[in-house]
Design a protein around this motif. Structure first.
Motif, PDB file in Angstrom:
ATOM      1  N   GLU A   1       0.830  -1.200   0.000  1.00  0.00           N
ATOM      2  CA  GLU A   1       0.000   0.000   0.000  1.00  0.00           C
ATOM      3  C   GLU A   1       0.873   1.262   0.000  1.00  0.00           C
ATOM      4  OE1 GLU A   1      -3.151  -0.150  -0.359  1.00  0.00           O
ATOM      5  OE2 GLU A   1      -3.282  -2.332  -0.227  1.00  0.00           O
ATOM      6  N   VAL A   2       1.998   1.219   0.716  1.00  0.00           N
ATOM      7  CA  VAL A   2       2.912   2.364   0.721  1.00  0.00           C
ATOM      8  C   VAL A   2       3.484   2.573  -0.677  1.00  0.00           C
ATOM      9  CG1 VAL A   2       5.042   3.282   1.703  1.00  0.00           C
ATOM     10  CG2 VAL A   2       3.433   2.057   3.163  1.00  0.00           C
ATOM     11  N   ARG A   3       3.870   1.467  -1.325  1.00  0.00           N
ATOM     12  CA  ARG A   3       4.444   1.580  -2.672  1.00  0.00           C
ATOM     13  C   ARG A   3       3.422   2.128  -3.660  1.00  0.00           C
ATOM     14  NH1 ARG A   3       5.875  -3.670  -1.601  1.00  0.00           N
ATOM     15  NH2 ARG A   3       4.696  -4.444  -3.388  1.00  0.00           N
ATOM     16  N   ILE A   4       2.184   1.683  -3.542  1.00  0.00           N
ATOM     17  CA  ILE A   4       1.153   2.184  -4.452  1.00  0.00           C
ATOM     18  C   ILE A   4       0.999   3.698  -4.297  1.00  0.00           C
ATOM     19  CG2 ILE A   4      -1.322   2.157  -4.924  1.00  0.00           C
ATOM     20  CD1 ILE A   4      -1.318  -0.810  -4.222  1.00  0.00           C
ATOM     21  N   CYS A   5       0.838   4.100  -3.061  1.00  0.00           N
ATOM     22  CA  CYS A   5       0.620   5.529  -2.822  1.00  0.00           C
ATOM     23  C   CYS A   5       1.837   6.354  -3.242  1.00  0.00           C
ATOM     24  CB  CYS A   5       0.303   5.754  -1.340  1.00  0.00           C
ATOM     25  SG  CYS A   5      -1.198   4.917  -0.782  1.00  0.00           S
ATOM     26  N   ALA A   6       3.054   5.871  -2.885  1.00  0.00           N
ATOM     27  CA  ALA A   6       4.257   6.603  -3.250  1.00  0.00           C
ATOM     28  C   ALA A   6       4.422   6.673  -4.765  1.00  0.00           C
ATOM     29  CB  ALA A   6       5.475   5.949  -2.610  1.00  0.00           C
ATOM     30  N   SER A   7       4.091   5.593  -5.459  1.00  0.00           N
ATOM     31  CA  SER A   7       4.202   5.596  -6.925  1.00  0.00           C
ATOM     32  C   SER A   7       3.237   6.599  -7.536  1.00  0.00           C
ATOM     33  CB  SER A   7       3.913   4.190  -7.467  1.00  0.00           C
ATOM     34  OG  SER A   7       4.844   3.258  -6.963  1.00  0.00           O
ATOM     35  N   HIS A   8       2.033   6.635  -7.002  1.00  0.00           N
ATOM     36  CA  HIS A   8       1.070   7.604  -7.524  1.00  0.00           C
ATOM     37  C   HIS A   8       1.574   9.037  -7.326  1.00  0.00           C
ATOM     38  CE1 HIS A   8      -2.308   5.348  -9.003  1.00  0.00           C
ATOM     39  NE2 HIS A   8      -2.323   4.568  -7.930  1.00  0.00           N
ATOM     40  N   VAL A   9       2.087   9.312  -6.144  1.00  0.00           N
ATOM     41  CA  VAL A   9       2.574  10.666  -5.877  1.00  0.00           C
ATOM     42  C   VAL A   9       3.787  10.976  -6.754  1.00  0.00           C
ATOM     43  CG1 VAL A   9       3.475  12.198  -4.096  1.00  0.00           C
ATOM     44  CG2 VAL A   9       1.670  10.556  -3.535  1.00  0.00           C
ATOM     45  N   PHE A  10       4.707   9.997  -6.905  1.00  0.00           N
ATOM     46  CA  PHE A  10       5.892  10.147  -7.753  1.00  0.00           C
ATOM     47  C   PHE A  10       5.465  10.454  -9.188  1.00  0.00           C
ATOM     48  CE2 PHE A  10      10.335   8.100  -8.506  1.00  0.00           C
ATOM     49  CZ  PHE A  10      10.730   9.246  -9.180  1.00  0.00           C
ATOM     50  N   ASN A  11       4.555   9.669  -9.708  1.00  0.00           N
ATOM     51  CA  ASN A  11       4.099   9.858 -11.080  1.00  0.00           C
ATOM     52  C   ASN A  11       3.402  11.196 -11.241  1.00  0.00           C
ATOM     53  OD1 ASN A  11       3.496   8.933 -13.811  1.00  0.00           O
ATOM     54  ND2 ASN A  11       1.389   8.765 -13.090  1.00  0.00           N
ATOM     55  N   ASN A  12       2.601  11.531 -10.286  1.00  0.00           N
ATOM     56  CA  ASN A  12       1.911  12.817 -10.354  1.00  0.00           C
ATOM     57  C   ASN A  12       2.910  13.972 -10.340  1.00  0.00           C
ATOM     58  OD1 ASN A  12      -0.664  14.432 -10.111  1.00  0.00           O
ATOM     59  ND2 ASN A  12       0.398  15.075  -8.250  1.00  0.00           N
ATOM     60  N   THR A  13       3.976  13.799  -9.557  1.00  0.00           N
ATOM     61  CA  THR A  13       4.999  14.836  -9.494  1.00  0.00           C
ATOM     62  C   THR A  13       5.651  15.041 -10.857  1.00  0.00           C
ATOM     63  OG1 THR A  13       5.412  14.276  -7.182  1.00  0.00           O
ATOM     64  CG2 THR A  13       7.117  15.537  -8.327  1.00  0.00           C
ATOM     65  N   LEU A  14       6.062  13.912 -11.502  1.00  0.00           N
ATOM     66  CA  LEU A  14       6.709  14.012 -12.817  1.00  0.00           C
ATOM     67  C   LEU A  14       5.754  14.573 -13.857  1.00  0.00           C
ATOM     68  CD1 LEU A  14       8.762  10.678 -12.960  1.00  0.00           C
ATOM     69  CD2 LEU A  14       9.542  12.948 -12.300  1.00  0.00           C
ATOM     70  N   ASP A  15       4.506  14.164 -13.766  1.00  0.00           N
ATOM     71  CA  ASP A  15       3.530  14.645 -14.733  1.00  0.00           C
ATOM     72  C   ASP A  15       3.366  16.171 -14.625  1.00  0.00           C
ATOM     73  OD1 ASP A  15       1.435  14.146 -16.723  1.00  0.00           O
ATOM     74  OD2 ASP A  15       0.095  14.819 -15.134  1.00  0.00           O
ATOM     75  N   VAL A  16       3.212  16.639 -13.416  1.00  0.00           N
ATOM     76  CA  VAL A  16       3.070  18.078 -13.213  1.00  0.00           C
ATOM     77  C   VAL A  16       4.352  18.810 -13.596  1.00  0.00           C
ATOM     78  CG1 VAL A  16       2.617  19.860 -11.483  1.00  0.00           C
ATOM     79  CG2 VAL A  16       1.351  17.693 -11.414  1.00  0.00           C
ATOM     80  N   TYR A  17       5.480  18.169 -13.302  1.00  0.00           N
ATOM     81  CA  TYR A  17       6.762  18.811 -13.603  1.00  0.00           C
ATOM     82  C   TYR A  17       6.954  18.986 -15.106  1.00  0.00           C
ATOM     83  CZ  TYR A  17      11.747  19.902 -13.440  1.00  0.00           C
ATOM     84  OH  TYR A  17      12.959  20.522 -13.569  1.00  0.00           O
TER      85      TYR A  17
END
Length: 1742
Positions: free
Chosen positions: A1021-1037
């Protein structure tokens, strides 16, 4: 039946007759023959039957069944003789076991129960036998007497003649001077009268005249019972015949009425005094049937005296049901003849019957219920008389006023029965009864009494006798549940049953009984607005909906005559409400029933009540019923509502299961209705608001004490307040508005809050009040803000800071709770106002700082989660309004930095009680960043906020679990997951706000640095959430990044970043995989942007972007193969996009990822490594030693099997680039190969060219190698060991050859590989594994001193069996080449554990056959194989010579030709002089096959070998000789065989009974081949004497072969099938031959049913070969002593069938029967069964 030709005197045969002439069919010929010698055949039949009778005592049930079947068959065929023998046997054995007698009687019953009648003489004997058994014992013996009785009844039922015989026999026993007949005779007569009344009725008068003189003298109870049963059945038969024949009762009764009258006197006056209950029951049942047949004058004379006598029987211990049945018969008879005879006893009769009524009939006990309804039936009969019905009703009224509850329940039960069956007879007495019932309704307390009353009320309603509302009150009142049950009045289950029954009854009355509609409308509407009936409002609404659906109008009438209908209709609503209020205030609603005026609540009161009840969405059924009621009730409110409510009510019903949608629909419903009605009447809204406010008393916060159960009405109260608020939107009167606002605030503050009530519960309770205030703010915002400001000033006022205030002598808890309640109400109400009111107006009230200061003060002071959550939600509402009005009101929010610091200082730590606040906190942070503002001092650092947010969020996510050890853990996990799911979108929104604010590399590094550790967490569950936040960060960046001269030109961390993100792309969680691929794509895009200064995503036509899009689309799958392919695509993309100087770093990073805590990620890293090396391995030459070493070390350290497989595949890919170096390293590994090495050899086979190089190398190494260590002489005394290097190659081949991918390579080297494996298998027989030291050092471990200087044995290697390895390798080789027939040969014998070549030699024959089938003898492959195998014939090793010569000897029967034949013959001839005896024996076998060419020396040797004894040699000489002769006979012409065919037949006959299965099989097959040779050659003309001698052997062997066909061994059965067909061809019997070919052919041989086949086959043989029947019997006689039980039993069956067809009898007949009878005592049960069947065939009808 098959026709038979036989002659009793030995003359010409005559055709057999049908089944009626048994003396000329089947064994009937035997009896015919016995006519000339009367002492012969009967003696045999008698002896056999006696043996069969003795067999009935066998312990085996199947044997006893066979004996019974034999008796039945013989009895059917010879009924007269068998009955004589059976009667004599029974007479000779008077002390026979009861079970044996029962079986004999069952046999007789089976025969007499069939449709075919027996001869008269046989029937008479059987009747006599059954009668003897029936009356043998004076006691009751049902085990014997019941079957005997069934025999007599079956014969009597069969027809007039049989009935006459049985009746004559029974009457002969019942009459005469001997006295009372046996009781079973009467029992049998009674049963026969039931089965065949027409045949028994003519004899009843005679039977009764004989029995009557003895009736008075009978003393024993069972005899009385039997006579009573018989006389009762006689009476029933007479009555039945009267009905069927249509005769008058008097005429028929006159015939036997006198006898029945006499018997009636004896039964009633004498026998009825018996103390045995069963006897009394039987007598009473008989009297019930006899009474209607008595003379009429006697019936009328005795009626007045008889009824009291019957009533007196109830005082005895007699079955009441039987007495009541008799009484019912008496009453029915007298009431039909002359009812007045009961006038004098009617009172006593009714009184007694009343006492017999069952108060609580148990319907699970049929006898009790039957007696209960018999009593009610008596009442029903009496009530049909006009004079008696009134007396009965008077009695019931008296008992209804009795103090005894039982008496009242009985009266109600009788009354209910009358109402349901004969209400017309009691109609005149109903008014008084109803008045009595009205009194009972008010006074009864017992639940059982109430249930009985309810049944009576239902019966009255169905007959339209209810006009009073007391009955309605009773049903409605008891539909409610009691608050506290009184166990004295009934159990909890009984109370629940009463409530449910009343609820169902009320709806039934409302929907089906039309006469109660208006009464129910008025009463139910009154009950609807009472507090005590809130719990059943759903059912009341359901009933009202049904009533108003019939008619929407209400008819007003006067209950007491004081008002007219018009006055009642004009009754004001105020009066109705006042009355209702007075009723509710009393708490006892019985006064409602007693009022004279009929009051109906007004429509607006009903509408207000329904609106409040609709607010409890949990009661879905109630809401649905209320909506249905309103749909039909709307004309009372306003007829114009028709269209509006027809549209809105279905929408409400549609969303009734969805809480939020239903609430919104309900509010819209109220708003539209109020708006519509206000348009028609401007005062409606204010009037409705007052009505709603007036009904607040119906929903008290503390429920009053009541006898009945009252539900929680908080939801209804909340809906009432919201309805008031929604109604106020249409009200303009200021006083009314202020009054209602004060009422809502007061209601909220009156909610209970103390130490027993949680703050969250209090918040839930005041939520409706806050909603209501929010709704009011839509129109009256100023009034509300003023009120809230006053409350905020009071609640936020600080306490005194004086000296005495700090002493805390007295703590004012009540004041603190009141302040808390006020503060929470202000916070929630203000939040609702911000949500509901106009933003431009609501934000203006923030400027005075009153409310904002109040919120900040409460947030800083309070640590209570409830009020904190409310404050945060209110702040969110304020932010939402600010964001919406950012353009219109550009002024920023004051104190936002201070607010943010306070908000994010709220700790979210274990045990995470404040976790529900996290989503709101994150959203607040996002909103405050978006609000922004020019003041830099008020700005907040987004990085700090994000780090705190991540710490709070992921620390909590780490506590999530997939498995739970307790319920508490499950609940805690659900709690965490719920709030984390709510927080994740807010965390993404926070990242987006931070990046959009400053899209720089520094911001990206900051965020990725914070997230990096969480992406590798063990918790998915931690990996899922962290991956979503990571991906969202790159997308916004990517969307927000700026490209310019300040951007760097290289991204040196690409390889390392990709090596770390690749494991996440193959994560065990599909969501992580999909998101990680997107991260991979965005990482490459960012690198591309920095290197090319272009936006990669814009160029969507790029191939690598298309590939990544495809990967993202399919990576979510859970199919392993598809993920494997996608990993290759990932490796391909990476190989294309990264530079060469990053290859090594990328590979090392992937190898390090093998230690990833996530298993699937480890696997993914290995798979990508494999694909990467496949593409870039040629450029890694300098790193091969290190990569191989590191890979092996990684294999040792890795714990994931599939990851290991990926590394091994990478090694194979490296081998393809550099095969020699890598292969040399692998062959040097210690034996046995570990799992990694085994997998490596498997993977090597995936490449055909690589496999071919290795196979050639292996063949070269093995061609000149010795497979064992040491010489033959040096290892004679100890077991030899295999050589190391060849064995290592075999271990490698053992793993490689099963691979299907190398099939083509094996086909190219088939001959050499097959020869090598075949000879090696023989050489490895009984070899031990080589002694090689173990490799004790493992990666990363230092070598110990013991391993340096000491010898450590390889324990795992010692366990290996070289022969097993070779065998499995050979099997894999053949299976891979799809040579299943040859491969299956290797699975038959346990060759690996053999100490000699016995098992190996056995598999050579099927192997040769398989080779011949699959390679074809003349094929080039076969020639190559023979040439390759010839090299081993002269081998110095014995095992290789045995293999070569053995296979050559097995190839000879396949008839090879040309070069192959000459080569094989040459080597077989040379092997005759081999020093090894096994080789020589194999050569002899081969030469035996060569003998088919007709060489005299070969035939003579084989004939001589048949007589040789069997020795201990591996080869059985007689067996091989017979097999060789079979082969020769198949090829030699008849003229060559004639010289030795008779002697050969004589020689092999003893082998038919040999213990060895193979010997028996070979002998039977050889005899068949001998017969086949004589049949096939039609050109020869053998001498007559030779054929006669052979025919004698055929006759002598035919039936022994047929008997051996019954063996259980499949091989023997198959051999006998073939041989019998060949023998039948030489018998000159066409029909026998046809049947043999049909039944024993290959098509049907395996489906043969021997038991049915042998009967038909022997019958056919006996009819076609009649002259040899005695010879056949003689050949079968020795088989009666066979060692095989199947053969013994079959011999008995065959002899029995053959004797049926003997035309002449001789001295052996009796000896044959006696020998067959001996088998009845055989130790095998199956033999005894077949012997009985055979004797049945012997004497029965075949």
């Amino acid at each position: 039946m098959d026709p038979r030709h036989r002659s009793p005197g030995g003359g010409p045969g005559i055709p057999a007759g049908d089944g009626s002439n048994k003396s000329s069919t089947g064994a009937g010929a035997s009896l015919a023959a016995a006519a000339s010698s009367p002492d012969d055949k009967p003696t045999i039949l008698e002896g056999v039957l006696q043996n069969i009778f003795d067999g009935l005592t066998d312990k085996d049930e199947q044997v006893r069944g066979a004996m019974q079947q034999a008796i039945v068959k013989i009895l059917e065929t010879h009924p007269e003789q068998t009955t004589d023998i059976l009667s004599k046997y029974r007479a000779d054995h008077p002390k026979m076991n009861e079970h044996t007698v029962v079986m004999l009687l069952d046999c007789v019953r089976s025969v007499v129960g069939k449709d075919i009648p027996l001869p008269r003489a046989a029937s008479q004997k059987l009747i006599t036998l059954a009668l003897q058994e029936l009356i043998r014992s004076p006691e009751h013996v049902p085990l014997i007497q019941n079957p005997a009785q069934r025999i007599l009844v079956a014969i009597g039922r069969s027809g007039p003649e049989g009935c006459s015989l049985v009746m004559d026999a029974l009457q002969a026993q019942t009459g005469g001077p001997e006295g009372v007949p046996h009781f079973m005779l009467m029992q049998c007569l009674g049963q026969l009268a039931t089965e065949n009344p027409a045949g028994v009725v003519p004899h009843i008068k005679t039977i009764l005249s004989r029995c009557l003189p003895h009736l008075g003298g009978i003393r024993q109870d069972h005899i009385k019972q039997a006579h009573a049963y018989a006389i009762g059945r006689f009476s029933e038969a007479v009555l039945e015949e009267e009905q069927q024949q249509g005769q008058d009762g008097d005429d028929q009764a006159i015939g036997c009425s006198t006898e029945i009258s006499v018997a009636y006197d004896v039964l009633f006056n004498q026998w009825l005094h018996s103390r045995e209950p069963k006897v009394c029951v039987e007598i009473l049942q008989a009297l019930s049937s006899m009474y209607p047949l008595l003379p009429r004058d006697r019936i009328q004379d005795q009626a007045a005296r008889l009824v009291p006598q019957i009533l007196a029987l109830y005082r005895r211990s007699v079955d009441r049901n039987a007495v009541t049945q008799f009484l019912c018969s008496v009453l029915k008879t007298n009431l039909l003849l002359h009812a007045q005879v009961l006038d004098g006893i009617i009172d006593a009769l009714v009184s007694h019957l009343f006492d017999l009524v069952c108060v609580y009939p148990d319907y699970e006990k049929p006898q009790t219920v039957k007696g209960h309804y018999e009593v009610l039936r008596c009442f029903h009969l009496l009530a049909g008389h006009p004079g008696y019905s009134g007396k009965i009703m008077d009695t019931l009224l008296i008992h209804l006023r009795n103090n005894s509850e039982r008496e009242r329940i009985k009266s109600l039960l009788i009354l209910t029965h009358f109402l349901n069956t004969c209400s017309g007879h009691i109609e005149s007495r109903l008014p008084a009864t109803i008045e009595c019932l009205k009194q009972l309704i008010l006074s009864e307390r017992s639940v059982k009494m109430k249930l009985t009353l309810l049944k009576t009320i239902v019966a009255l309603a169905q007959k339209s006798h209810i006009r009073d509302k007391e009955f309605v009150w009773f049903v409605v009142r008891h539909s409610c549940r009691y608050g506290k049950l009184n166990q004295e009045h009934g159990t909890a289950e009984e109370h629940a049953n009463l409530a449910l029954s009343c609820e169902n009854t009320l709806f039934m009355l409302a929907s089906t009984v039309g006469t109660l509609d208006e009464l129910l409308k008025r009463e139910l509407l009154n009950y609807l607005i009472l507090l005590d009936y809130t719990d059943i409002c759903g059912n009341l609404a359901k009933c009202l909906a049904s009533l108003f659906a019939k008619s929407p109008h209400i008819e007003y009438d006067i209950a007491g005559g004081e008002l007219t209908a018009e006055a009642a209709a004009a009754t004001t609503e105020a009066e109705s409400l006042a009355i209702a209020t007075a009723i509710a205030g009393t708490g006892d609603d019985r006064s409602v029933v007693k009022r004279g005026k009929v009051m109906v609540p007004g429509a607006e009161s009903i509408y207000a009540r329904c609106l409040a009840l609709l607010g409890n969405q949990q009661c879905i059924k109630r809401c649905s019923n209320i909506l249905s009621f309103l749909r039909y009730y709307h004309p009372q409110l306003n007829p114009a509502l028709d269209k509006l409510w027809e549209r809105r009510i279905p929408d409400l019903l549609l969303h009734i299961n969805k809480e939020s949608a239903y609430r919104q629909q309900l509010h819209d419903f109220v708003l539209e209705t109020n708006e519509f009605l206000t348009g028609l009447d401007e005062n409606f809204a204010q009037r409705l608001a007052n009505k709603l406010a007036d009904q607040m008393y119906l929903y008290p916060m503390a429920l009053p004490h009541s006898e009945w159960q009252l539900p929680d009405v908080s939801a209804e109260r909340g809906m009432l307040l919201q309805a008031i608020a929604l109604t106020l939107l249409q009200v303009t009167d200021v006083a009314c508005i202020h009054t209602k606002i004060d009422m809502i605030v007061t209601t909220a503050r009156q909610e209970r809050l103390d130490k027993h009530v949680k703050h969250a519960e209090y918040e839930r309770r005041i939520e409706p009040c806050a909603r209501a205030l929010g709704y009011i703010s839509r129109q009256h915002l100023g009034h509300l803000i003023k009120k809230l400001s006053e409350l905020a000033q009071v609640g936020g006022r600080k306490h005194s800071t004086g000296f005495f205030s700090n002493l805390h002598f007295i703590k004012d808890t009540h004041k603190e709770l009141e302040n808390y309640k006020s503060n929470l109400l202000v916070v929630k109400a203000f939040g609702r106002i911000m949500d509901e009111a106009d933003p431009l107006q609501s934000l203006q009230h923030l400027d005075d700082d009153t409310m904002l200061s109040f919120l900040m003060q409460q947030l800083a002071v309070h640590k209570d989660q409830t009020i904190m959550s409310a404050i945060l939600q209110t702040l969110l509402s304020i932010c939402n309004q600010l964001i919406v009005t950012k353009e219109q009101l550009p002024g920023p929010l004051k104190y936002r930095k201070q607010i943010m610091e306070t908000v994010f200082s709220i700790p979210i730590e274990a045990p995470f009680h404040d976790l529900p606040l996290l989503p709101t906190i994150l959203k607040l942070g996002t909103d405050f960043i978006r609000i922004g503002g020019p003041d830099t001092e008020e700005c907040v650092d987004g990085g700090v906020i994000f780090e705190i947010a991540c710490k709070n969020f992921f620390s909590c996510a780490q506590q999530l679990k997939m498995k739970f050890e307790s319920q508490e853990e499950d609940e805690r996990n659900s709690f965490l997951a719920k709030h984390l799911n709510e927080s994740l979108p807010q965390l993404n929104s926070l990242v987006r706000a931070i990046v959009e604010l400053d899209a720089s590399p520094a911001t990206l590094d900051l965020i990725i640095g914070i997230l990096e550790s969480w992406t590798r967490d063990r918790n998915s569950e931690v990996r899922i959430c962290a991956s979503h936040v990571f991906n969202n960060t790159l997308d916004v960046y990517i969307k927000s990044m700026r490209i310019g001269c300040e951007a760097p030109s290289k991204f040196n961390q690409t390889g390392q970043m990709l090596g770390k993100i690749v494991p996440r792309c193959i994560d065990s969680n599909g969501t992580v995989r999909q998101v990680s691929v997107e991260i991979l794509q965005k990482t490459l895009e960012i690198a591309c942007i920095y290197e090319t200064l272009t936006i990669a995503s814009i160029d969507s036509s790029a191939d690598w972007l298309k590939e990544i899009e495809s990967i993202k689309e399919h990576i979510i799958t859970d199919e392993p193969k598809q993920i494997y392919d996608l990993a290759g695509d990932i490796a391909k993309v990476i190989a294309q996009r990264i530079s060469s100087f990053q290859y090594l770093q990328f590979c090392k990073t992937l190898l390090l990822s093998l230690r990833d805590p996530e298993q699937s990620s480890t696997i993914g890293a290995s798979v990508v490594l494999k694909f990467f090396i496949q593409q870039k391995g040629s450029e890694l030459f300098h790193a091969i030693p290190d990569l191989v070493k590191d890979s092996l070390v990684a294999l040792q350290l890795c714990e994931v099997p599939r990851a290991k497989s990926g590394v091994l595949k990478a090694l194979v890919a490296l081998t393809k680039h550099h095969p020699k170096l890598v292969c040399a390293e692998m062959l040097s590994q210690p034996l046995p190969y570990d799992a990694h090495m085994v997998e490596y050899w498997h993977l090597v086979c995936s490449d055909a060219d690589l496999t071919g190089l290795m196979l050639d190398n292996f063949l070269q190494l093995l061609s000149g190698a010795c497979l064992h260590e040491g010489s033959q002489e040096s290892t004679l005394e100890r077991q030899r060991m295999a050589s190391v290097q060849p064995f290592a190659i075999f271990c490698a081949l053992h793993e490689m050859l099963p691979c299907k991918d190398i099939k083509e390579q094996l086909e190219l080297r088939f001959a050499d590989m097959f020869s090598m494996l075949l000879t090696s298998l023989s050489s490895y027989t009984n070899l031990a594994a080589p002694n090689q030291p173990a490799n004790t050092s493992s990666p990363g471990q230092a070598q110990t001193s013991k391993s340096k200087f000491g010898f450590v044995p390889n324990k795992e290697l010692i366990k290996l069996n070289p022969c097993q390895i070779a065998l499995e390798t050979f099997q894999a080789f053949l299976t891979n080449l799809e040579m299943e027939q040859v491969a299956n040969v290797l699975t038959v014998n346990n060759l690996a554990s053999s100490a000699d070549w016995h098992s190996y030699i056995e598999l050579l024959t099927p192997m040769a056959i398989g080779l011949g089938h699959q390679l074809q003898l003349g094929s080039p492959q076969m020639r190559q194989l023979v040439n390759s195998l010839s090299k081993y014939v002269a081998s110095p090793h014995d095992g290789q010579r045995v293999a070569a010569v053995g296979l050559f000897s097995r190839l000879v029967p396949l008839k090879p030709g040309g070069e192959i034949a000459s080569c094989v013959m040459m080597h077989l001839g040379a092997a005759l002089s081999d020093p090894n005896p096994v080789v020589r024996g194999l050569s002899i076998q081969g030469m035996g096959f060569v003998g088919q060419s007709g060489k005299h020396e070969a035939i003579a040797a084989l004939l001589k070998g048949v007589d040789n004894p069997v020795g201990d040699c591996l080869i059985n000489i007689p067996l091989e000789s017979m097999r060789g002769l079979s082969t020769i006979l198949q090829a030699l012409p008849s003229s060559r065989v004639e010289s030795f065919h008779v002697s050969l037949a004589i020689r092999i006959r003893p082998f038919f009974g040999n213990y060895s299965l193979e010997m028996r099989e070979a002998a039977i097959i050889l005899f068949g081949d001998l017969c086949e040779g004589k049949h096939d050659d039609g050109s020869s003309s053998p001498s007559t004497s030779s054929m006669e001698a052979l025919r004698e052997q055929l006759i002598a062997n035919l039936f022994p072969l047929l008997l051996h066909l019954s063996e259980v061994e499949a091989a023997i059965v198959s051999a006998c099938c073939g041989t019998l067909q060949r023998v039948c061809r030489l018998l000159n019997a066409p029909r026998v031959l046809d049947m043999a070919q049909q039944q024993l052919g290959k098509e049907n041989g395996h489906k043969l049913s021997y038991s049915s086949f042998v009967v038909d086959f022997v019958k056919l043989i006996a009819m076609e070969l009649t002259e040899h029947i005695q010879d056949f019997i003689d050949s079968c006689m020795p088989k009666l002593r066979s060692q095989w039980p199947e053969v013994r039993g079959s011999a008995a069956i065959v002899i029995g069938i053959l004797h049926n067809f003997l035309s002449e009898r001789n001295a052996q007949t009796e000896a044959v029967a006696s020998k067959m009878s001996v088998l009845l005592k055989d130790e095998q049960a199956g033999v005894r069964i077949r012997a009985a069947t055979g004797l049945a065939y012997f004497f029965g009808d075949i």
